[in-house]
Design a protein around this motif. Structure first.
Motif, PDB file in Angstrom:
ATOM      1  N   THR A  81       0.811  -1.224   0.000  1.00  0.00           N
ATOM      2  CA  THR A  81       0.000   0.000   0.000  1.00  0.00           C
ATOM      3  C   THR A  81       0.841   1.269   0.000  1.00  0.00           C
ATOM      4  O   THR A  81       0.346   2.335  -0.367  1.00  0.00           O
ATOM      5  CB  THR A  81      -0.948   0.042   1.210  1.00  0.00           C
ATOM      6  OG1 THR A  81      -0.187   0.170   2.430  1.00  0.00           O
ATOM      7  CG2 THR A  81      -1.831  -1.199   1.265  1.00  0.00           C
ATOM      8  N   ARG A  98       0.787   3.333  -3.367  1.00  0.00           N
ATOM      9  CA  ARG A  98      -0.471   3.702  -4.023  1.00  0.00           C
ATOM     10  C   ARG A  98      -0.323   4.891  -4.970  1.00  0.00           C
ATOM     11  O   ARG A  98      -0.902   4.907  -6.057  1.00  0.00           O
ATOM     12  CB  ARG A  98      -1.538   3.999  -2.965  1.00  0.00           C
ATOM     13  CG  ARG A  98      -2.122   2.743  -2.325  1.00  0.00           C
ATOM     14  CD  ARG A  98      -3.107   3.112  -1.244  1.00  0.00           C
ATOM     15  NE  ARG A  98      -3.768   1.941  -0.681  1.00  0.00           N
ATOM     16  CZ  ARG A  98      -4.555   1.982   0.382  1.00  0.00           C
ATOM     17  NH1 ARG A  98      -4.784   3.133   0.998  1.00  0.00           N
ATOM     18  NH2 ARG A  98      -5.129   0.874   0.832  1.00  0.00           N
ATOM     19  N   THR A 131      -0.577  10.929   0.747  1.00  0.00           N
ATOM     20  CA  THR A 131       0.034   9.614   0.961  1.00  0.00           C
ATOM     21  C   THR A 131       0.021   9.176   2.423  1.00  0.00           C
ATOM     22  O   THR A 131       0.438   8.060   2.719  1.00  0.00           O
ATOM     23  CB  THR A 131       1.496   9.606   0.482  1.00  0.00           C
ATOM     24  OG1 THR A 131       2.237  10.614   1.197  1.00  0.00           O
ATOM     25  CG2 THR A 131       1.588   9.867  -1.009  1.00  0.00           C
ATOM     26  N   ASP A 138      -1.596   5.882   3.142  1.00  0.00           N
ATOM     27  CA  ASP A 138      -1.110   4.750   2.351  1.00  0.00           C
ATOM     28  C   ASP A 138      -0.011   3.968   3.059  1.00  0.00           C
ATOM     29  O   ASP A 138       0.068   2.743   2.934  1.00  0.00           O
ATOM     30  CB  ASP A 138      -0.565   5.240   1.003  1.00  0.00           C
ATOM     31  CG  ASP A 138      -1.615   5.949   0.173  1.00  0.00           C
ATOM     32  OD1 ASP A 138      -2.817   5.780   0.462  1.00  0.00           O
ATOM     33  OD2 ASP A 138      -1.225   6.683  -0.765  1.00  0.00           O
TER      34      ASP A 138
END
Length: 247
Positions: A16, A19, A144, A147
């Motif tokens: 993740t 992303r 972010t 993420d």
């Protein structure tokens, strides 16, 4: 043929963390796979092993190579493991390599200190998450921030994964890498210790230092990192266009 991209995350985090890069590459038209290493993310219940990490990367690379040239991108621990992988005596089908935040030899006092700090951090209340969250809130942009830890944190895997890095012979691997290689570091990255040595040993490498950036360069400056992905992909596209066509 379209450049295929394989992304390998760092310690404790998961796929993740990529992303922003996955979204950018999708918009650019490049197929991308962000893997989870054993003991991380969707594979948290598995036991981490170096062989398992190599196998995960190789499966992704071998599959991607059936569809086009491969750009492998690794961050931190994922970058260190990927250096060893790309630098095998029998080279894997990797056409270009970005090694981000991983220009330090993981041995001796440096590795022992890092492991001790990680264990101390893990011993704090809530495994130090209150401090981690505070640090990430202050350093990562809103786009972010969620993420980085969305796949969970691999606390129980951390020490085993760090210990496994000591067997890597990165300098020997770097000498065997003959594809375009980009080292990307943040200005304030603690793993810049051996960047000049790495740059000297590697055959076809460039060093890019992103100003005002920490170890988490992919998440802290996603726009800059995505632009550097574009540089690498464009370079591979140019090399491909210069290769003689089979008749």
């Amino acid at each position: 043929m379209t450049v295929q991209v394989v992304l390998v995350h760092g310690i404790r985090t998961s796929a993740t963390m990529w992303r922003s890069q996955v979204a950018y590459l999708g918009e650019r038209g490049n197929p991308v796979l962000a893997v989870d290493l054993p003991g991380h993310g969707s594979r948290m219940a598995e036991e981490y092993s170096l062989d398992g990490a190599f196998s995960t990367i190789d499966d992704a690379v071998q599959d991607a190579a059936t569809r086009g040239p491969v750009l492998l991108v690794g961050h931190s621990m994922g970058g260190l493991v990927s250096i060893d992988y790309v630098g095998r005596e029998v080279p894997p089908p990797v056409d270009g390599f970005i090694a981000a935040s991983c220009t330090a030899i993981p041995r001796g006092v440096g590795l022992a200190t890092y492991r001790a700090l990680a264990r101390g951090f893990d011993a704090l209340p809530d495994r130090g998450m209150w401090l981690t969250d505070r640090m990430l809130d202050r350093t990562l942009p809103a786009e972010t921030r969620a993420d980085f830890g969305a796949g969970g944190y691999a606390f129980d895997t951390q020490d085993l994964a760090l210990r496994s890095l000591s067997v890597l012979d990165l300098l020997a691997a770097l000498r065997r890498i003959h594809v375009p290689l980009w080292f990307i570091n943040g200005q304030f990255d603690q793993l810049r210790a051996n960047e000049r040595l790495f740059l000297t040993v590697a055959q076809d490498a460039e060093l890019i230092v992103v100003p005002r950036t920490s170890h988490l360069v992919t998440a802290m400056r996603p726009g800059v990192f995505n632009a550097l992905l574009n540089v690498a992909i464009t370079a591979l596209e140019a090399r491909q266009s210069q290769q003689p066509r089979e008749t």
